[in-house]
Motif scaffolding. Structure first.
Motif, PDB file in Angstrom:
ATOM      1  N   ASN A 184       1.967-112.525 -13.742  1.00  0.00           N
ATOM      2  CA  ASN A 184       0.908-111.556 -13.974  1.00  0.00           C
ATOM      3  C   ASN A 184      -0.089-112.017 -15.033  1.00  0.00           C
ATOM      4  OD1 ASN A 184       1.980-109.808 -12.035  1.00  0.00           O
ATOM      5  ND2 ASN A 184       3.418-108.953 -13.512  1.00  0.00           N
ATOM      6  N   GLY A 185      -0.191-113.317 -15.168  1.00  0.00           N
ATOM      7  CA  GLY A 185      -1.239-113.878 -16.003  1.00  0.00           C
ATOM      8  C   GLY A 185      -0.876-114.084 -17.464  1.00  0.00           C
ATOM      9  N   LEU A 186       0.320-113.653 -17.860  1.00  0.00           N
ATOM     10  CA  LEU A 186       0.690-113.783 -19.268  1.00  0.00           C
ATOM     11  C   LEU A 186       1.248-115.183 -19.522  1.00  0.00           C
ATOM     12  CD1 LEU A 186       0.937-112.408 -22.017  1.00  0.00           C
ATOM     13  CD2 LEU A 186       3.235-111.681 -21.383  1.00  0.00           C
TER      14      LEU A 186
ATOM     15  N   HIS B 116      -3.896-115.071 -19.644  1.00  0.00           N
ATOM     16  CA  HIS B 116      -3.988-114.574 -21.015  1.00  0.00           C
ATOM     17  C   HIS B 116      -3.122-115.463 -21.901  1.00  0.00           C
ATOM     18  CE1 HIS B 116      -5.916-110.850 -19.630  1.00  0.00           C
ATOM     19  NE2 HIS B 116      -5.068-110.906 -18.614  1.00  0.00           N
TER      20      HIS B 116
ATOM     21  N   SER C 247      -3.651-105.153 -21.286  1.00  0.00           N
ATOM     22  CA  SER C 247      -4.531-106.029 -20.524  1.00  0.00           C
ATOM     23  C   SER C 247      -5.810-105.303 -20.079  1.00  0.00           C
ATOM     24  CB  SER C 247      -3.744-106.552 -19.320  1.00  0.00           C
ATOM     25  OG  SER C 247      -4.546-107.314 -18.472  1.00  0.00           O
ATOM     26  N   VAL C 248      -5.674-104.048 -19.679  1.00  0.00           N
ATOM     27  CA  VAL C 248      -6.835-103.294 -19.196  1.00  0.00           C
ATOM     28  C   VAL C 248      -7.734-102.852 -20.344  1.00  0.00           C
ATOM     29  CG1 VAL C 248      -7.581-101.152 -18.079  1.00  0.00           C
ATOM     30  CG2 VAL C 248      -5.707-102.478 -17.100  1.00  0.00           C
TER      31      VAL C 248
ATOM     32  N   ILE D 154      -3.016 -96.113 -15.647  1.00  0.00           N
ATOM     33  CA  ILE D 154      -2.848 -97.553 -15.869  1.00  0.00           C
ATOM     34  C   ILE D 154      -1.365 -97.930 -15.867  1.00  0.00           C
ATOM     35  CG2 ILE D 154      -3.182 -99.435 -17.533  1.00  0.00           C
ATOM     36  CD1 ILE D 154      -5.743 -97.988 -18.435  1.00  0.00           C
TER      37      ILE D 154
ATOM     38  N   TYR E 179       2.265-103.858 -20.836  1.00  0.00           N
ATOM     39  CA  TYR E 179       1.399-105.025 -20.684  1.00  0.00           C
ATOM     40  C   TYR E 179       0.117-104.660 -19.942  1.00  0.00           C
ATOM     41  CZ  TYR E 179      -0.119-109.584 -18.853  1.00  0.00           C
ATOM     42  OH  TYR E 179      -0.853-110.689 -18.495  1.00  0.00           O
TER      43      TYR E 179
ATOM     44  N   SER F  69       6.342-103.806 -17.835  1.00  0.00           N
ATOM     45  CA  SER F  69       5.028-104.235 -17.341  1.00  0.00           C
ATOM     46  C   SER F  69       3.959-103.165 -17.536  1.00  0.00           C
ATOM     47  CB  SER F  69       5.108-104.666 -15.877  1.00  0.00           C
ATOM     48  OG  SER F  69       5.645-103.635 -15.093  1.00  0.00           O
TER      49      SER F  69
ATOM     50  N   PRO G 210       1.212-101.043 -12.231  1.00  0.00           N
ATOM     51  CA  PRO G 210       2.109-102.169 -11.968  1.00  0.00           C
ATOM     52  C   PRO G 210       3.181-101.849 -10.922  1.00  0.00           C
ATOM     53  CG  PRO G 210       1.728-101.969 -14.316  1.00  0.00           C
ATOM     54  CD  PRO G 210       1.121-100.753 -13.676  1.00  0.00           C
TER      55      PRO G 210
ATOM     56  N   ARG H 178     -13.119 -99.528 -16.140  1.00  0.00           N
ATOM     57  CA  ARG H 178     -11.773 -99.531 -16.715  1.00  0.00           C
ATOM     58  C   ARG H 178     -11.581 -98.430 -17.745  1.00  0.00           C
ATOM     59  NH1 ARG H 178     -12.604-104.912 -15.770  1.00  0.00           N
ATOM     60  NH2 ARG H 178     -11.055-105.876 -14.402  1.00  0.00           N
TER      61      ARG H 178
ATOM     62  N   GLN I 119       3.710-103.927  -7.452  1.00  0.00           N
ATOM     63  CA  GLN I 119       4.992-104.509  -7.057  1.00  0.00           C
ATOM     64  C   GLN I 119       5.358-104.135  -5.624  1.00  0.00           C
ATOM     65  OE1 GLN I 119       8.537-102.918  -8.398  1.00  0.00           O
ATOM     66  NE2 GLN I 119       9.593-104.873  -8.613  1.00  0.00           N
TER      67      GLN I 119
ATOM     68  N   GLU J 105       8.617-112.834 -14.797  1.00  0.00           N
ATOM     69  CA  GLU J 105       7.670-111.975 -14.095  1.00  0.00           C
ATOM     70  C   GLU J 105       6.323-111.892 -14.810  1.00  0.00           C
ATOM     71  OE1 GLU J 105       9.385-108.105 -12.729  1.00  0.00           O
ATOM     72  OE2 GLU J 105       7.369-107.417 -13.275  1.00  0.00           O
ATOM     73  N   PHE J 106       6.359-111.930 -16.146  1.00  0.00           N
ATOM     74  CA  PHE J 106       5.115-111.846 -16.909  1.00  0.00           C
ATOM     75  C   PHE J 106       4.153-112.962 -16.514  1.00  0.00           C
ATOM     76  CE2 PHE J 106       7.608-109.728 -20.584  1.00  0.00           C
ATOM     77  CZ  PHE J 106       7.416-108.482 -20.014  1.00  0.00           C
TER      78      PHE J 106
ATOM     79  N   PHE K 122      -8.216-105.290 -11.292  1.00  0.00           N
ATOM     80  CA  PHE K 122      -8.381-104.179 -12.235  1.00  0.00           C
ATOM     81  C   PHE K 122      -7.516-104.391 -13.483  1.00  0.00           C
ATOM     82  CE2 PHE K 122      -7.253-100.179 -14.160  1.00  0.00           C
ATOM     83  CZ  PHE K 122      -8.491 -99.576 -14.320  1.00  0.00           C
ATOM     84  N   LEU K 123      -6.273-104.830 -13.265  1.00  0.00           N
ATOM     85  CA  LEU K 123      -5.338-105.040 -14.372  1.00  0.00           C
ATOM     86  C   LEU K 123      -5.658-106.305 -15.170  1.00  0.00           C
ATOM     87  CD1 LEU K 123      -1.986-104.171 -12.530  1.00  0.00           C
ATOM     88  CD2 LEU K 123      -2.972-102.892 -14.448  1.00  0.00           C
ATOM     89  N   ARG K 124      -6.608-107.092 -14.686  1.00  0.00           N
ATOM     90  CA  ARG K 124      -6.914-108.411 -15.244  1.00  0.00           C
ATOM     91  C   ARG K 124      -5.689-109.323 -15.206  1.00  0.00           C
ATOM     92  NH1 ARG K 124     -11.772-106.560 -18.871  1.00  0.00           N
ATOM     93  NH2 ARG K 124     -10.562-105.115 -20.100  1.00  0.00           N
ATOM     94  N   TRP K 125      -4.932-109.163 -14.150  1.00  0.00           N
ATOM     95  CA  TRP K 125      -3.749-109.997 -13.976  1.00  0.00           C
ATOM     96  C   TRP K 125      -4.045-111.197 -13.082  1.00  0.00           C
ATOM     97  CZ3 TRP K 125       1.204-106.426 -13.357  1.00  0.00           C
ATOM     98  CH2 TRP K 125       1.405-105.745 -14.569  1.00  0.00           C
TER      99      TRP K 125
END
Lengths: 214, 214
Positions: B113-115, B90, A211-212, B17, A207, A204, B21, B9, B25, B109-110, B83-86
């Motif tokens: 987180n928006g993937l 995407h 993403s950032v 960065i 990723y 992650s 994650p 960012r 978590q 899990e991805f 911040f992570l754009r999660w």
DNA sequence: TAGATTGTTAATCGATTAACAATC
DNA sequence: TAGATTGTTAATCGATTAACAATC
């Protein structure tokens, strides 16, 4: 004529160590392509790094280059493999034969680099008894006996996070010295066991960068 | 009362960065465990980091903590995800449905987180038409059309190295802005395409650290 | 030879860590 | 209140980069 300096693995920084496999891959390819010598500049070009960084990194392996020419490909491969300890066999087990675990079992490149995954272990009775890419899956109950009997020094952990610390402790008890942790849990080494090394692999975080920064 | 600062960012370093994650978590787990606030010290303990590093890292997300108390869990999760754009989707494709590729398709899990991996592509006719973990595998000939039609911005590359650069170029041509490169080849971005980001994921570098330092 | 490359020593850059006032 | 924690500013540490003599 000296070909190698003495090496000190502790002197190498982690960023340097992490770049070495990429160098090795390029130099191996150069050998296949018939090159006898290769310069740090060439390697740097290929990886979009600075030549000075490549030279500094390669220096830790003890290799001695020739000004104006570069490094002798055969010697450089030997120096890299030796420094990385990829020229000997590391007996390993994989615990957790899920998606990621079985993918790693199929990753033949590791074997070329000395990683000998002798067996996999799981709790799922549908998996136990099967082989994935030539590697047998055993019941997790047999883990202890197998590790002790086969002088296993390394373990790859691809289990669910809630059992990871327990498995980790058992592996350390049985004599495993290094653990490659693919779980999302940060594993703790038992007190006083500074002889054990745990390397966390975190998908992650890559990723997150993508993403950032995108 | 202000809860967030403005964020930049570009000001965040890559090491920072990459740690975020893991923080997210832990804070998500804290929320499940019923915590309303969490301190940087707690997070640092869990990850065996220095509290000052956690505080500095969290600061980039714009979160404002309360002295003596810590951070409000809900706000911290929101700040990290933002911040992570999660916290947005995407749209992504995966190219190369081999061992590793299919393992990534199964990595649920991805998605949290928006993937959003919309489809996979391969050349193997045995795989085309199948679905892996709910994601359909199409012929690589349909890649271009799919990417353009579905506003795909991200691609995961798990193809053999000798085709990687070609696929990469095609993806960039079709509008993909970020590429997660799991191949062993260092991909080059075409000249002048500084709007494209490629993140290389290298499993062998972790193995190198384990092998050298053990 | 001229010029490319190595390897060393020094300078720079950036990330981590320390110190400490402010806060509740 | 006392003490734990945040967030800022400064110091330290370590990695990267630059400069350059030595080499072939």
């Amino acid at each position: 004529m000296k070909k190698f300096r003495t090496i000190d693995r502790r002197a190498a920084s982690t960023p340097t160590i992490r770049r070495l496999p990429a160098y090795l891959q390029i130099v191996r390819q150069a050998e296949l392509d018939g090159f006898v010598v290769i310069s740090g500049t060439m390697i740097a070009d290929e990886l979009e790094l600075e030549p000075i960084q490549v030279r500094k990194d390669l220096a830790v392996t003890g290799i001695i280059g020739k000004p104006r020419v570069g490094y002798i490909v055969k010697d450089l491969i030997a120096a890299l493999e030796n420094f990385l300890r990829w020229d000997c066999t590391h007996n390993a087990v994989l615990v957790g034969a899920g998606h990621l675990g079985t993918a790693l079992l199929g990753h033949t490149e590791f074997r070329k680099n000395g990683l000998n995954i002798m067996a996999a272990f799981d709790t799922d009775t549908n998996k136990i008894g099967n082989t994935f890419h030539g590697i047998a899956v055993y019941s997790i109950d047999e883990l202890e006996a197998f590790v002790q009997k086969n002088a296993v020094t390394m373990a790859i952990l691809t289990v669910p996070p809630h059992v990871a610390q327990d498995i980790c402790n058992r592996l350390i008890n049985d004599g495993v010295k290094s653990i490659w942790n693919f779980t999302s849990l940060k594993l703790k080494v038992p007190d006083g066991r500074s002889d054990v090394l745990i390397q966390k692999e975190d998908l992650s975080s890559g990723y997150a960068v993508l993403s950032v920064r995108a």
